[in-house]
Write a protein that holds these residues in place. Structure first.
Motif, PDB file in Angstrom:
ATOM      1  N   THR A 125       0.840  -1.199   0.000  1.00  0.00           N
ATOM      2  CA  THR A 125       0.000   0.000   0.000  1.00  0.00           C
ATOM      3  C   THR A 125       0.872   1.244   0.000  1.00  0.00           C
ATOM      4  OG1 THR A 125      -0.123  -0.031   2.429  1.00  0.00           O
ATOM      5  CG2 THR A 125      -1.913  -1.101   1.217  1.00  0.00           C
ATOM      6  N   GLN A 126       0.318   2.326  -0.546  1.00  0.00           N
ATOM      7  CA  GLN A 126       0.929   3.649  -0.465  1.00  0.00           C
ATOM      8  C   GLN A 126      -0.102   4.560   0.174  1.00  0.00           C
ATOM      9  OE1 GLN A 126       1.970   5.479  -4.177  1.00  0.00           O
ATOM     10  NE2 GLN A 126       2.842   7.297  -3.219  1.00  0.00           N
ATOM     11  N   GLY A 127       0.087   4.831   1.459  1.00  0.00           N
ATOM     12  CA  GLY A 127      -0.947   5.536   2.205  1.00  0.00           C
ATOM     13  C   GLY A 127      -2.191   4.667   2.283  1.00  0.00           C
ATOM     14  N   SER A 128      -3.330   5.193   1.865  1.00  0.00           N
ATOM     15  CA  SER A 128      -4.575   4.431   1.887  1.00  0.00           C
ATOM     16  C   SER A 128      -4.838   3.716   0.561  1.00  0.00           C
ATOM     17  CB  SER A 128      -5.753   5.365   2.194  1.00  0.00           C
ATOM     18  OG  SER A 128      -5.846   6.400   1.226  1.00  0.00           O
ATOM     19  N   THR A 129      -3.921   3.862  -0.396  1.00  0.00           N
ATOM     20  CA  THR A 129      -4.104   3.257  -1.715  1.00  0.00           C
ATOM     21  C   THR A 129      -3.464   1.877  -1.761  1.00  0.00           C
ATOM     22  OG1 THR A 129      -4.106   5.431  -2.769  1.00  0.00           O
ATOM     23  CG2 THR A 129      -3.684   3.516  -4.179  1.00  0.00           C
ATOM     24  N   VAL A 130      -4.233   0.888  -2.172  1.00  0.00           N
ATOM     25  CA  VAL A 130      -3.686  -0.456  -2.317  1.00  0.00           C
ATOM     26  C   VAL A 130      -2.996  -0.558  -3.669  1.00  0.00           C
ATOM     27  CG1 VAL A 130      -4.189  -2.919  -2.446  1.00  0.00           C
ATOM     28  CG2 VAL A 130      -5.461  -1.460  -0.837  1.00  0.00           C
ATOM     29  N   VAL A 131      -1.706  -0.812  -3.652  1.00  0.00           N
ATOM     30  CA  VAL A 131      -0.938  -0.950  -4.889  1.00  0.00           C
ATOM     31  C   VAL A 131      -1.005  -2.391  -5.397  1.00  0.00           C
ATOM     32  CG1 VAL A 131       1.345  -0.688  -5.957  1.00  0.00           C
ATOM     33  CG2 VAL A 131       0.591   0.921  -4.177  1.00  0.00           C
ATOM     34  N   GLN A 132      -0.943  -3.350  -4.463  1.00  0.00           N
ATOM     35  CA  GLN A 132      -0.997  -4.755  -4.870  1.00  0.00           C
ATOM     36  C   GLN A 132      -1.549  -5.590  -3.727  1.00  0.00           C
ATOM     37  OE1 GLN A 132       2.550  -7.598  -5.675  1.00  0.00           O
ATOM     38  NE2 GLN A 132       2.074  -6.626  -7.646  1.00  0.00           N
ATOM     39  N   GLU A 133      -2.560  -6.398  -4.034  1.00  0.00           N
ATOM     40  CA  GLU A 133      -3.144  -7.294  -3.038  1.00  0.00           C
ATOM     41  C   GLU A 133      -2.270  -8.549  -2.901  1.00  0.00           C
ATOM     42  OE1 GLU A 133      -5.396  -6.673  -1.054  1.00  0.00           O
ATOM     43  OE2 GLU A 133      -6.952  -5.387  -1.915  1.00  0.00           O
ATOM     44  N   PRO A 134      -2.364  -9.257  -1.764  1.00  0.00           N
ATOM     45  CA  PRO A 134      -1.629 -10.522  -1.629  1.00  0.00           C
ATOM     46  C   PRO A 134      -2.132 -11.546  -2.642  1.00  0.00           C
ATOM     47  CG  PRO A 134      -3.168 -10.232   0.189  1.00  0.00           C
ATOM     48  CD  PRO A 134      -3.137  -8.925  -0.547  1.00  0.00           C
ATOM     49  N   SER A 135      -1.203 -12.328  -3.181  1.00  0.00           N
ATOM     50  CA  SER A 135      -1.557 -13.272  -4.249  1.00  0.00           C
ATOM     51  C   SER A 135      -0.790 -14.574  -4.054  1.00  0.00           C
ATOM     52  CB  SER A 135      -1.225 -12.665  -5.613  1.00  0.00           C
ATOM     53  OG  SER A 135      -1.308 -13.630  -6.639  1.00  0.00           O
ATOM     54  N   ASP A 136      -1.462 -15.704  -4.383  1.00  0.00           N
ATOM     55  CA  ASP A 136      -0.783 -17.004  -4.316  1.00  0.00           C
ATOM     56  C   ASP A 136       0.407 -17.069  -5.266  1.00  0.00           C
ATOM     57  OD1 ASP A 136      -2.760 -17.704  -2.581  1.00  0.00           O
ATOM     58  OD2 ASP A 136      -3.831 -19.040  -3.950  1.00  0.00           O
ATOM     59  N   ASP A 137       0.363 -16.256  -6.347  1.00  0.00           N
ATOM     60  CA  ASP A 137       1.447 -16.280  -7.320  1.00  0.00           C
ATOM     61  C   ASP A 137       2.761 -15.772  -6.729  1.00  0.00           C
ATOM     62  OD1 ASP A 137      -0.272 -17.248  -9.219  1.00  0.00           O
ATOM     63  OD2 ASP A 137      -0.728 -15.281 -10.067  1.00  0.00           O
ATOM     64  N   TYR A 138       2.657 -14.964  -5.671  1.00  0.00           N
ATOM     65  CA  TYR A 138       3.862 -14.389  -5.062  1.00  0.00           C
ATOM     66  C   TYR A 138       3.891 -14.697  -3.571  1.00  0.00           C
ATOM     67  CZ  TYR A 138       3.493 -11.741  -9.403  1.00  0.00           C
ATOM     68  OH  TYR A 138       3.362 -11.381 -10.719  1.00  0.00           O
ATOM     69  N   ALA A 139       3.596 -15.926  -3.217  1.00  0.00           N
ATOM     70  CA  ALA A 139       3.512 -16.324  -1.812  1.00  0.00           C
ATOM     71  C   ALA A 139       4.509 -17.435  -1.518  1.00  0.00           C
ATOM     72  CB  ALA A 139       2.098 -16.784  -1.474  1.00  0.00           C
ATOM     73  N   VAL A 140       4.895 -17.563  -0.228  1.00  0.00           N
ATOM     74  CA  VAL A 140       5.575 -18.787   0.210  1.00  0.00           C
ATOM     75  C   VAL A 140       4.478 -19.754   0.636  1.00  0.00           C
ATOM     76  CG1 VAL A 140       7.728 -17.676   0.890  1.00  0.00           C
ATOM     77  CG2 VAL A 140       5.875 -17.817   2.540  1.00  0.00           C
ATOM     78  N   MET A 141       4.652 -21.044   0.332  1.00  0.00           N
ATOM     79  CA  MET A 141       3.576 -22.001   0.577  1.00  0.00           C
ATOM     80  C   MET A 141       4.154 -23.362   0.939  1.00  0.00           C
ATOM     81  SD  MET A 141       2.466 -22.490  -3.418  1.00  0.00           S
ATOM     82  CE  MET A 141       1.601 -24.018  -3.172  1.00  0.00           C
ATOM     83  N   ALA A 142       3.429 -24.091   1.759  1.00  0.00           N
ATOM     84  CA  ALA A 142       3.853 -25.438   2.142  1.00  0.00           C
ATOM     85  C   ALA A 142       2.644 -26.228   2.635  1.00  0.00           C
ATOM     86  CB  ALA A 142       4.911 -25.360   3.235  1.00  0.00           C
ATOM     87  N   ALA A 143       2.681 -27.575   2.439  1.00  0.00           N
ATOM     88  CA  ALA A 143       1.670 -28.486   2.980  1.00  0.00           C
ATOM     89  C   ALA A 143       2.422 -29.531   3.787  1.00  0.00           C
ATOM     90  CB  ALA A 143       0.858 -29.112   1.862  1.00  0.00           C
ATOM     91  N   THR A 144       2.446 -29.352   5.116  1.00  0.00           N
ATOM     92  CA  THR A 144       3.240 -30.238   5.970  1.00  0.00           C
ATOM     93  C   THR A 144       2.758 -30.157   7.403  1.00  0.00           C
ATOM     94  OG1 THR A 144       5.464 -30.712   6.818  1.00  0.00           O
ATOM     95  CG2 THR A 144       4.977 -28.423   6.257  1.00  0.00           C
ATOM     96  N   VAL A 145       2.863 -31.287   8.111  1.00  0.00           N
ATOM     97  CA  VAL A 145       2.546 -31.287   9.534  1.00  0.00           C
ATOM     98  C   VAL A 145       3.797 -31.010  10.354  1.00  0.00           C
ATOM     99  CG1 VAL A 145       0.576 -32.847   9.283  1.00  0.00           C
ATOM    100  CG2 VAL A 145       2.885 -33.791   9.648  1.00  0.00           C
TER     101      VAL A 145
END
Length: 395
Positions: free
Chosen positions: A325-345
């Motif tokens: 965000t820049q102030g109150s303006t959202v520049v980019q929302e969170p996205s699975d394309d740019y996330a860290v991810m894992a499926a593990t116990v």
């Protein structure tokens, strides 16, 4: 009187008078007038201004040393050069019986064309002030240059101790130089006449007149201001200084800012979980959200590193991504394309890097960590711990 001048006397100006008064010193005051003042210099080069130096030589007398000066008349009268080739002694009147007074010593031009005095000459004169409880120095008359104020104590006389010369003198002399010369400042600091004029201050600082004020040049153009002069205002946008703590700083036009801002870093070592299938910045059992604010560099690009230790289920992925965000303006929302991810116990530490570009240089941005888990009927908890965000400005 030994004081010599040129172009004042109607008759009698000698070739010697003319030679002595080729001063060549005309520091501009405006397009047609110059500053009145004294040519700098001393016999041994130790002092800025020795011309017309004055010192007490008797109880009520003082000696004015040799020197050269220019005295500006009114705008249509021109500039009068004067020279005192040998020292001159002047004598002050006795003090008032009750009150002190302040006398003014001046170089005075008499020009019958303008003052109707029937005199055409240059003189060293004492303009006597008024004796009163709070004495003030008299004003300098037209076509004159003030040299010194002299406080004459009540009752002062040749037979009564005279004038205390060590404390009675106030030096009013100011230097002048030729056009384009660097003015060695003594006495009051006067305004410049044009942008690009230079002066050397009494404390040895080199300055340039920018059209409205004297601007210090603690280092050459393109040089870095040393930490010893780090409180000096900048001379131009893009100048650098060695700031407090050894941090290199750049003047952005209104303030000193880190030349190479960052790196920026923030983390959260509290463990927390979410069962949300949509991105959320809040984790259950964590007391605060994770965010990081940074300033975009001139390159408009930063390298972002972020990650966490996570665990959840072998069947359902958990994600951590960032919202920009820049102030109150959202520049980019969170996205699975740019996330860290894992499926593990099992607890697994994950991180990734990503370059953000196209930012507004100098603008403030905020990155906030968001979390989620793949939608599932079992209410799987995706746990996150030791999450962090780091931003490194790019060149």
């Amino acid at each position: 009187m030994n004081l010599r001048s040129s172009w004042v006397a109607e008759t009698g100006q000698t070739r010697e008078d003319t030679r002595l008064n080729q001063v060549g010193a005309t520091t501009p005051a405006n397009p047609v007038q110059v500053r009145s003042g004294i040519l700098p210099g001393s016999y041994d080069g130790q002092y800025r201004l020795s011309g017309f130096w004055m010192f007490g030589s008797a109880a009520m007398s003082a000696t004015v040393s040799e020197g050269r000066a220019v005295i500006q008349g009114d705008i249509s009268q021109g500039m009068y050069p004067v020279t005192l080739p040998t020292s001159e002694t002047i004598t002050f009147g006795a003090g008032n019986a009750q009150f002190n007074r302040i006398d003014l010593v001046v170089l005075k031009i008499y020009d019958n064309v303008y003052d109707a005095t029937q005199r055409n000459e240059a003189k060293i004169e004492i303009i006597q002030g008024k004796a009163e409880p709070d004495p003030k120095a008299p004003l300098a008359p037209p076509r004159s240059l003030a040299l010194y104020e002299v406080t004459v104590p009540a009752g002062a006389s040749a037979g009564n101790g005279g004038i205390p010369w060590n404390t009675a003198l106030r030096d009013l002399r100011t230097p002048v130089v030729a056009v384009g010369g660097i003015i060695p400042v003594e006495g009051p600091v006067l305004p410049g006449a044009h942008p690009g004029q230079y002066q050397d201050t009494a404390d040895g600082q080199f300055q340039r007149w920018d059209g409205g004020k004297w601007v210090s040049y603690p280092a050459a153009i393109g040089g870095i201001i040393p930490s010893s002069a780090s409180t000096t205002p900048a001379s131009y946008t893009g100048q650098y200084r060695d700031g407090a703590g050894g941090q290199l700083q750049r003047w952005n036009g209104s303030a000193w800012a880190p030349a190479v801002p960052g790196p920026y870093y923030n983390d959260n070592t509290d463990a927390g979980y979410t069962t949300s299938a949509t991105y959320t910045p809040t984790l259950v059992e964590r007391t605060s959200n994770l965010s990081l604010t940074f300033t975009a560099p001139p390159s408009k690009a930063v390298l972002v590193n972020f990650g966490a230790r996570t665990r959840g289920s072998n069947d359902y992925y958990s994600y951590m991504a960032l919202r920009l965000t820049q102030g109150s303006t959202v520049v980019q929302e969170p996205s699975d394309d740019y996330a860290v991810m894992a499926a593990t116990v099992h607890s697994l530490s994950l991180s990734m890097s990503r370059r953000l570009s196209g930012l507004v240089a100098g603008a403030s941005y905020t990155l906030t960590a968001y979390y989620r888990v793949v939608a599932n009927p079992s209410g799987v908890k995706a746990w996150f711990d030791n999450s962090f965000i780091r931003v490194d400005p790019q060149a």
